[in-house]
Design an enzyme around this catalytic site. Sequence first.
Site, PDB file in Angstrom:
ATOM      1  CB  CYS A   1      -3.784 -14.825 -10.127  1.00 58.30           C
ATOM      2  SG  CYS A   1      -5.440 -14.322  -9.281  1.00 58.30           S
TER       3      CYS A   1
ATOM      4  CG  HIS B   1      -5.085 -16.023 -14.085  1.00 61.65           C
ATOM      5  ND1 HIS B   1      -4.222 -15.080 -14.141  1.00 61.65           N
ATOM      6  CD2 HIS B   1      -6.104 -15.616 -13.232  1.00 61.65           C
ATOM      7  CE1 HIS B   1      -4.764 -13.922 -13.375  1.00 61.65           C
ATOM      8  NE2 HIS B   1      -6.034 -14.181 -12.813  1.00 61.65           N
TER       9      HIS B   1
ATOM     10  NE  ARG C   1      -3.507 -10.677 -17.120  1.00 58.06           N
ATOM     11  CZ  ARG C   1      -2.495 -10.807 -16.361  1.00 58.06           C
ATOM     12  NH1 ARG C   1      -1.244 -10.639 -16.601  1.00 58.06           N
ATOM     13  NH2 ARG C   1      -2.791 -11.164 -15.082  1.00 58.06           N
TER      14      ARG C   1
ATOM     15  CB  CYS D   1      -9.471 -15.089 -12.209  1.00 56.80           C
ATOM     16  SG  CYS D   1      -8.752 -13.428 -11.227  1.00 56.80           S
TER      17      CYS D   1
ATOM     18  CG  ASP E   1      -6.349 -11.068 -15.078  1.00 52.32           C
ATOM     19  OD1 ASP E   1      -6.188 -10.718 -16.197  1.00 52.32           O
ATOM     20  OD2 ASP E   1      -5.189 -11.005 -14.279  1.00 52.32           O
TER      21      ASP E   1
END
Length: 207
Positions: free
Chosen positions: A108, A105, A53, A49, A51
């Site tokens: 999400c 994750h 993090r 992803c 993302d």
Amino acid sequence: MLLHSIMSSYYNQLLDNNKKWVAEKLSENSQYFSKLAKGQKPPVLWIGCADSRVPANEIIGAEAGEVFVHRNVANMVIHTDMNMLSCLDYAVSILEVKHVIVCGHYDCGGVLAAMSDQSFGLVDNWIDHIKDVYRFNKMELDGISDMEARSRRFVELNVMEQVDDLKKSAVIKSAWSKGKMPSLHGWVYDVANGLVKELITIDKINK
Ligand code: CO
């Protein structure tokens, strides 16, 4: 004005960090960059992803040169996505990676968006693909009344679906028919504790 100066000092810090990182790598191994400059032979293709993090290399302790990375919103494998297909084909057919990891994750944003009717702009077109995954698993997901638990399960089912889409892709089928190995793995990463959970592994032999 204050925000601007905070932002620019943050930005300048990035360039300083780069210089520090280079110095650190060279102090550990003076050949670090000259070795990388000779080319890449990464054993892993990472489909993760976007993302912030979930930094691919960092969470698995991999060095530069080990992971070929493709990231998009909600780690999707969409058969008409030329960006994903190009990365996949290059990684599998040319670089001959041994493992393809789809890493979703919890928490999400893409998956949460697919559970809501809210509009987020252009990304809605992308989210529609994630909504399809919900529809395929509607009975199971609707049966989970706790929304947090439902979203976590949706994240897992989405990863499984993307691994299945990989398995059906022409790139993987062709690689397996030529005796190449890439194993397909579905993972979910927990942003709250940093741990990866393995959901599925598909090898050529047990497909
Ligand atoms: Co995400």
